[in-house]
Every structure is written in C-alpha cells, then in structure tokens.
Design a protein around this motif. Structure first.
Motif, PDB file in Angstrom:
ATOM      1  N   ARG A  89      52.919   4.486  13.279  1.00  0.00           N
ATOM      2  CA  ARG A  89      53.467   5.673  13.950  1.00  0.00           C
ATOM      3  C   ARG A  89      52.445   6.287  14.909  1.00  0.00           C
ATOM      4  N   ILE A  90      51.204   6.389  14.459  1.00  0.00           N
ATOM      5  CA  ILE A  90      50.175   7.016  15.300  1.00  0.00           C
ATOM      6  C   ILE A  90      49.898   6.159  16.528  1.00  0.00           C
ATOM      7  N   LEU A  91      49.838   4.829  16.342  1.00  0.00           N
ATOM      8  CA  LEU A  91      49.504   3.940  17.458  1.00  0.00           C
ATOM      9  C   LEU A  91      50.653   3.786  18.447  1.00  0.00           C
ATOM     10  N   ILE A  92      51.855   4.184  18.062  1.00  0.00           N
ATOM     11  CA  ILE A  92      52.966   4.191  19.021  1.00  0.00           C
ATOM     12  C   ILE A  92      52.708   5.218  20.109  1.00  0.00           C
ATOM     13  N   SER A  93      52.143   6.350  19.713  1.00  0.00           N
ATOM     14  CA  SER A  93      52.059   7.514  20.604  1.00  0.00           C
ATOM     15  C   SER A  93      50.669   7.763  21.172  1.00  0.00           C
ATOM     16  N   THR A  94      49.738   6.841  20.972  1.00  0.00           N
ATOM     17  CA  THR A  94      48.388   7.057  21.488  1.00  0.00           C
ATOM     18  C   THR A  94      47.939   5.877  22.333  1.00  0.00           C
ATOM     19  N   ASN A  95      47.063   6.161  23.271  1.00  0.00           N
ATOM     20  CA  ASN A  95      46.490   5.123  24.116  1.00  0.00           C
ATOM     21  C   ASN A  95      45.442   4.362  23.307  1.00  0.00           C
ATOM     22  N   LEU A 120      35.407   1.385  15.783  1.00  0.00           N
ATOM     23  CA  LEU A 120      36.590   0.682  15.288  1.00  0.00           C
ATOM     24  C   LEU A 120      37.001  -0.425  16.252  1.00  0.00           C
ATOM     25  N   PRO A 121      37.046  -1.677  15.816  1.00  0.00           N
ATOM     26  CA  PRO A 121      37.579  -2.734  16.689  1.00  0.00           C
ATOM     27  C   PRO A 121      39.101  -2.675  16.730  1.00  0.00           C
ATOM     28  N   LEU A 122      39.664  -2.935  17.873  1.00  0.00           N
ATOM     29  CA  LEU A 122      41.122  -2.870  18.024  1.00  0.00           C
ATOM     30  C   LEU A 122      41.813  -3.864  17.089  1.00  0.00           C
ATOM     31  N   THR A 123      41.179  -5.012  16.882  1.00  0.00           N
ATOM     32  CA  THR A 123      41.815  -6.042  16.048  1.00  0.00           C
ATOM     33  C   THR A 123      41.951  -5.609  14.589  1.00  0.00           C
ATOM     34  N   SER A 124      41.210  -4.571  14.155  1.00  0.00           N
ATOM     35  CA  SER A 124      41.303  -4.126  12.758  1.00  0.00           C
ATOM     36  C   SER A 124      42.675  -3.550  12.426  1.00  0.00           C
ATOM     37  N   ALA A 125      43.421  -3.157  13.454  1.00  0.00           N
ATOM     38  CA  ALA A 125      44.741  -2.563  13.213  1.00  0.00           C
ATOM     39  C   ALA A 125      45.846  -3.612  13.152  1.00  0.00           C
ATOM     40  N   ILE A 126      45.549  -4.850  13.531  1.00  0.00           N
ATOM     41  CA  ILE A 126      46.614  -5.851  13.663  1.00  0.00           C
ATOM     42  C   ILE A 126      47.172  -6.277  12.314  1.00  0.00           C
ATOM     43  N   ARG A 127      46.310  -6.627  11.377  1.00  0.00           N
ATOM     44  CA  ARG A 127      46.813  -7.103  10.073  1.00  0.00           C
ATOM     45  C   ARG A 127      47.644  -6.053   9.336  1.00  0.00           C
ATOM     46  N   LEU A 168      56.547  -2.943  15.412  1.00  0.00           N
ATOM     47  CA  LEU A 168      56.725  -3.688  16.669  1.00  0.00           C
ATOM     48  C   LEU A 168      56.335  -2.832  17.878  1.00  0.00           C
ATOM     49  N   LEU A 169      56.695  -1.550  17.836  1.00  0.00           N
ATOM     50  CA  LEU A 169      56.327  -0.663  18.948  1.00  0.00           C
ATOM     51  C   LEU A 169      54.812  -0.501  19.035  1.00  0.00           C
ATOM     52  N   ALA A 170      54.163  -0.355  17.865  1.00  0.00           N
ATOM     53  CA  ALA A 170      52.702  -0.204  17.855  1.00  0.00           C
ATOM     54  C   ALA A 170      52.021  -1.476  18.343  1.00  0.00           C
ATOM     55  N   LEU A 171      52.505  -2.625  17.909  1.00  0.00           N
ATOM     56  CA  LEU A 171      51.939  -3.898  18.364  1.00  0.00           C
ATOM     57  C   LEU A 171      52.131  -4.074  19.864  1.00  0.00           C
ATOM     58  N   THR A 172      53.275  -3.616  20.374  1.00  0.00           N
ATOM     59  CA  THR A 172      53.532  -3.678  21.823  1.00  0.00           C
ATOM     60  C   THR A 172      52.499  -2.858  22.574  1.00  0.00           C
ATOM     61  N   ASN A 173      52.162  -1.694  22.007  1.00  0.00           N
ATOM     62  CA  ASN A 173      51.156  -0.844  22.634  1.00  0.00           C
ATOM     63  C   ASN A 173      49.791  -1.524  22.634  1.00  0.00           C
ATOM     64  N   LEU A 174      49.422  -2.144  21.516  1.00  0.00           N
ATOM     65  CA  LEU A 174      48.145  -2.861  21.452  1.00  0.00           C
ATOM     66  C   LEU A 174      48.128  -4.057  22.409  1.00  0.00           C
TER      67      LEU A 174
END
Length: 719
Positions: A475-481, A492-499, A523-529
C-alpha cells in the motif's frame, strides 16, 4: 529448620557455586543445587543477588529436565531435591511485596520446577495454596493470592482448579468486605481475579460471585474523607490505617480492569444459572472513563492500560478514546516510555490495534454463510455491523492516531520487541496505510524500513503476520516515489521490497476464501518499482514471471488490468522482451495473449497492453511474432482509431515500429499494414488527434507506408 541444617553439613558456604559443573570444583551437582536452595532460604540479600540465585536455580532445573543439556555426571534428578520447605521458599518470592524483578525471576523458577516435576510439583503447589488459604492470616492470604496470580499463565488448568475449589470464589467477596480492610490483601485478591479472567470457567465464577464487591470498590467512594463514618476511620489493618469504603487508586483500577474483562469478554451462562449471576451495573464506558483518567494522571499505570485494552474492544469506547486527543498523546507517551517486551507495551499496542483495525470485507458468499450460521445458532438475524466500526469511523480514528506521532514510536519498538508485539505494530501500520493521503508521510517517518525489518524478523510459522507486513508495504509503495524511499542516503536496497510483494501473489492457504485485494495492491506496487530501472525489473521477471503469466488470465478485471500494467513496465527490460520474442512456441503463445489483451473491452487494459506492445515492437523479432498472428496488425490498427489520445499514441508507435523494422521483416510489415487498410486507419488517426507528438508519429508512419507502396519499392515477400 531440620532440612536447612542438613544442607550445611559437610559443605563450606564460602565455596562459590559452579552452575556449569566445572570439574575442578569438588562440589557435586546435587550439592550445588542444595546449597543454592539453602542460600535462598536464608533471605536478607539484595534483590540483584536474589535474582542471580533464582536465575541459576532456573537454569539448573531447566538443563536437568532435558536429555540434551542434562549433566553426564550420575545424580538424582534435581527436582526431587526440592522438598516442601524448598517449594515454600521459592513460592515466597512470588509475594506481591517483593520487587517486580524478584517476582519475575521467581516466576521463571516456578515454571522450570513445575515442568521438571510434573504431577509431584502440582501436588506440592496445591498443598501450598490450600494450606495458606486455610490459615487465613493476613500474610497467608497475600502470599496465596500472589502465587495464584503469578502461576495462572504458567499452568492455567491447574490454577483454575485451585481457584474453582468449592467455596473459594463464593467466599472471596464477603471475606474482603467483612473481615479485611487492607489495601494489600485487596490488591492481592484483585491481582488474582485479574489473572483468572483468562479462563472461561473462572471468569463465569467471578461474574457470578464477585461482581457486587468489584462494583462497590469502583463506585462506593466518598467525595471526602470526613464522609466516612468515624468507627470505620479508626479501623486498622496490618499495612496501616485504611477505611472500609476508601480504596487506593491502584485497587480501584484493578477492580475496573476485572469488570472491563467481564464485559468485554462475556461468558455464556450455563442453563439455570442466570438468576444467580450478579448483574454488572457499571457500564463499560464508565469503566473506560475511570481507567482513562487514571492513565492521564499517571501514564505508567499498567493496570489502566490493561483494562483499556479490553474496554477498547467495544465500539463506543473506541470512539470515545479516539475523540480525546490528550488521552491519545498520553497513550503514545506511555508506549514510548514502556520497556520492550513488557505488559505495558503489549497493552498499549493492543489499545491502538483496537482503535485502528478495520472490519474485514466480506464477499457476497461470505455474507450468505454468516447468515446461515446465524440461523443454525437459532438467531433470527445475522449480527449487524456497529456503525462505529464502519470504514468512515475507523479511518478518522486512524488519522487521529497518526497525527499524534505514532509511527516513530512504532519504529523504535519494532527493533527490540517480541514477535507478538511486532505483529501488533505491523497490524497498526497496516490499518494506517489504508489512508492513501498519509502513505508518503508513513514512508518518510520510517514505515517502509519498519515493515521490511518485521517481514524478515517473523519466523516462518508467522505466515499471517508476514502477509500483513507485505500488504502494508504494498500500500505504501503504491503511493510513493521509489527513489524517495530507496537509494541515495537511505541504506535500503530497492530489491529488498520485491520478495515481500511477491508473497502476496501466492495463495493464502490459511483462509477459506481468497482475497484478491492484496494481489491487486501488490501488482500496483511492483508496477511502481518496475518504473525505475532493470535492477528492479529483472528480479521481478526472474522470480515471478510464471505468476504474472497466470494473472494475465485472471477472471477479475482489476487484477488482470494491474498485471498488464506491470508487464508494460517490465517490457522495458530485454529479459522481458525475450519472453515474447525468442522465437519459441511459448513466446508465440504469450504474444497471442498480449495481442488479445490489446483488444480487450476494458480501455485501461488496452492502454497497458498497447504500451507493452510499443516497447516490444522496437525489436524486429517481436515484430515478426506479431506479423505471424492473423489479427496482429488488425489489432494494432484498431488502437490507432481509438477515441482516446493515449491509445492512439500507443497504436501509431506500434505501427511505425512495424513499418520501420529492418530487412525483410519491415517489408513484410509494410505489406500487411497496407493489406489491412492501414493507410485509411492512419488518416483517421490524423483527423482525431490533437497531440503534436501523435500527429508527427502518424505522419511519419504514413510516409513510410506510402513510400513502401511506390513502384520502386522492393516487393515484399511475406516470408
């Protein structure tokens, strides 16, 4: 004491105890244990020394009860060396008049002894409790009640049997009201009742026999000292003068906590017992007011926090507490100051969980099942949602809690708390993250770091807590850059959020009905990443492409759309392009699906699929795969004639890429576009478009198409 004398025979008390069984010491393991018990019997030591000796005793009992840690030295089981006098010594350290640290270590020692001794230990414990209650002196009551309150969480079934012995609970209220006017005895009794509420049968007995006494403590308080009759003022108990109708603040709070538990977790009375149960006349709202005011005066009062943790289960209490900004600030201060893994921490977090938790959304099928269960239970109607628990009210409460500065405090507690308190922290952040407007601020205050730490800290069996952490993160990563959360000065590495996000794409085997909301938001958060660079895209492709393929065919329109949008961003990576354009039969099948999605009834899905095709057609192998499909070019030209400027933009980019592909692929593309009336489609696109960029691309495509149809143009072979 004969036992104590025998302990010292042949043993020099000055020789240090060696709990690790150092072979250089001449003292056997059994002698070490006996000497340790003797020193505890002596008493009179500093609390720190007492705690050290209790801790050593606990370790010896614990190690001796396990084959893996048991000493190889032949010896009698250590628990058998604990006789009646020793049991009384250990239990005496559970007395409420001991310091909290001593009581805590004694509780662990008692637990280790009961675990090692089994039925024999239970017998010793029962004899101790019954004998102390039978003596009925001031000290005996305090000690018996103190022991019961400490061991309830350790051996609840055993302690419940003691508590429910015939006449004990029934006589407790009258005993306190008539004979004892001591705040110490009263406090010890209330501590015991408070602990006993964890057991259903004990809770029913308390409600049946003690409600009147408890309400008298809470309510029957004179406005001033002089209103107490003179004879009562003169009565004295062992712990100092106390009036029959004046109770200490701590005692009143404890009584309120017990009453709150009785109301927050009501028991179903057995048949025929309804008339004998004493009705509760003090409302849960009144009790919460008393506890709230007490906490506001002293934010360290554990009993007030515990009582509010139960009272705040009720919707009216939730709303009342959230409406008091001073209380919310006091609660957060209490949480901030509470030690890690303490009851105060867990209680304060429980209150915040109750204030912020949304009711679970039910599908139509689940609503129907709820109604059927209600009918099966002979209820006329299924229980209705309290309006104070609807999303609107919960959202307002969440914003109140957030504005009071809860996130930094939760970040601090997440570093050193227990697994249980960490799960509560995650539950609170998950509830707050539902409000899109504050997600960016949650991230700025350390919310993402908190959730990633929690996800990695939960043991594998805490699957539900892991999913909650992952869902809050999504939810947080949907709405943040992503660039504001990861990289730069942030470790924090960006890849740490993927798993964690990919976990949400898998089925939750712990629930009967699959909830697609976590899938959609992941899916929305992954799209943002995936909008960043290939360092994010490639791990997603490698770890989850099979799941993405499956979700492209989802029956849920929103999930399918979100999956195509993710694929659109992933298509910027050559690794993703290869999945559609490596010439394999599997790649051809994927291209077929993507083209079908570009022809979907849903405009947003067509837009995302068109974007993916725009990136894909930059590769000649991909163009060739499109030309091999009978309707491939038709679908691209249909995009060029859409009413939406965005869709026409994607369509003309695809068509231009087809027309400008190198070699024979480009020649074949020109022929197929021409055969499918591409010139007319592009001219219509020109008429509809207002964007300068779309106009320029369309003109370029028309020129290429017209040039390819001149007599001088090389004839397309179509192969």
């Amino acid at each position: 004491m004969s036992f104590q004398r025998s302990l010292y025979e042949g043993i020099d008390p000055s020789v240090p105890i060696s709990p690790d069984g150092d072979p250089n010491k001449k003292i056997s393991l059994g002698d070490q244990f006996i000497l340790l018990l003797a020193r505890l019997m002596e008493g009179g030591k500093e609390d720190e020394d007492t705690c050290t000796e209790l801790n050593t005793l606990t370790k010896l009992l614990h190690d001796d009860s396990s084959d893996e840690t048991k000493s190889k030295e032949p010896h009698r089981p250590l628990w058998e060396l604990v006789d009646t006098d020793s049991v009384e010594t250990i239990l005496s350290y559970l007395d409420m008049r001991q310091s909290p640290s001593v009581r805590g270590h004694a509780t662990l020692t008692t637990s280790a002894y009961l675990k090692a001794s089994g039925d024999k230990g239970v017998e010793q414990l029962s004899n101790f409790f019954y004998s102390r209650v039978a003596k009925g002196t001031y000290d005996d009551f305090i000690l018996a009640f103190s022991v019961a309150s400490c061991i309830f969480p350790i051996v609840p079934d055993v302690t419940a049997t003691l508590f429910l012995s015939e006449g004990f609970v029934a006589g407790l209220g009258p005993l306190m009201k008539r004979k004892w006017k001591s705040k110490k005895v009263e406090q010890a009794a209330l501590d015991m009742l408070n602990a006993a509420c964890m057991n259903t049968a004990c809770r029913e007995a308390i409600q049946k026999y003690c409600t009147e006494w408890l309400e008298e403590i809470v309510n029957d308080v004179p406005e001033s000292f002089v209103e107490v009759p003179s004879p009562d003022r003169q009565q004295v108990a062992e712990d100092g003068p106390i009036q029959q109708r004046i109770h200490s603040e701590k005692v009143r709070n404890l009584a309120a906590v017990v009453l709150a538990k009785l109301q927050a977790v009501p028991s179903d009375p057995t048949a025929g017992s309804e008339a004998r149960i004493q009705p509760v006349t003090t409302s849960i709202e009144d009790l919460s007011d008393l506890l709230k005011n007490s906490l506001t005066i002293d934010s360290s009062q554990q009993s007030s926090i515990e009582g509010l943790a139960y009272a705040s289960l009720q919707p009216k209490v939730k709303e009342k507490l959230a409406g008091d900004s001073t209380f919310i600030e006091t609660l957060i201060t209490a949480l901030n100051n509470a030690p890690a893994k303490s009851p105060s921490t867990y209680g304060a977090l429980s209150i915040l969980v109750n204030l912020t938790s949304y009711m679970p959304a039910l599908s139509e099928e689940q609503k129907h099942l709820t109604q059927l269960k209600a009918y099966a239970n002979a209820s006329r109607l299924a229980p209705k949602l309290d309006p104070l628990n609807d999303d609107e009210h919960v959202s307002k409460r969440c914003q109140v809690v957030f504005k009071a500065g809860i996130i930094p405090v939760l970040v601090t507690h997440s570093q050193h708390g227990s697994v249980a308190s960490l799960a509560q922290v995650v539950t609170i952040v998950f509830a707050l993250s539902k409000t899109a407007q504050i997600r960016g601020q949650i991230a700025q205050q350390g919310g993402v770091k908190l959730l990633l730490h929690a996800y990695s800290s939960f043991p594998s069996e805490s699957f539900a807590a892991q999913r909650t952490a992952a869902h809050a993160l999504a939810r947080i990563l949907i709405s943040t850059n992503p660039s504001h959360v990861f990289g730069g000065s942030t470790p924090l590495p960006l890849t740490s959020a993927i798993r964690p996000l990919l976990l949400l794409l898998t089925d939750d085997l712990t629930v009967e009905h699959r909830d697609l909301l976590p899938v959609f938001e992941s899916l929305l958060a992954l799209t943002n990443l995936a909008s960043t660079d290939d360092s994010a895209r490639n791990p997603i492709i490698r770890l989850a492409f099979s799941q993405i393929e499956e979700l492209l065919l989802s029956n849920n329109k929103m999930v399918m759309r979100a999956t195509v949008e993710l694929l659109c961003n992933l298509m910027l990576s050559p690794e993703c392009v290869a999945k559609f354009a490596d010439g394999s039969k599997q790649a051809s099948h994927r291209m077929h699906i993507l083209l079908a999605l570009a022809d979907s009834e849903d405009p947003a899905t067509r837009r995302a699929a068109g974007g993916a095709l725009a990136s894909l057609t930059e590769w000649d192998t991909a163009v060739n795969a499109i030309l091999e499909r009978d309707r491939g070019v038709v679908i691209l030209l249909a995009l060029c004639q859409e009413e939406s400027e965005e869709l026409r933009h994607r369509g003309v980019v695809c068509v231009l890429n087809v027309l400008t592909a190198p070699g024979k692929v480009g020649e074949w593309g020109i022929k197929k576009v021409k055969d499918e009336k591409g010139t007319e489609a592009l001219k219509e696109c020109l008429k509809k478009s207002r964007s300068q960029e779309v106009l320029e691309i369309t003109v370029e495509a028309l020129k290429k198409l017209l040039q390819g149809t001149t007599p001088d143009a090389t004839a397309a072979t179509g192969s």
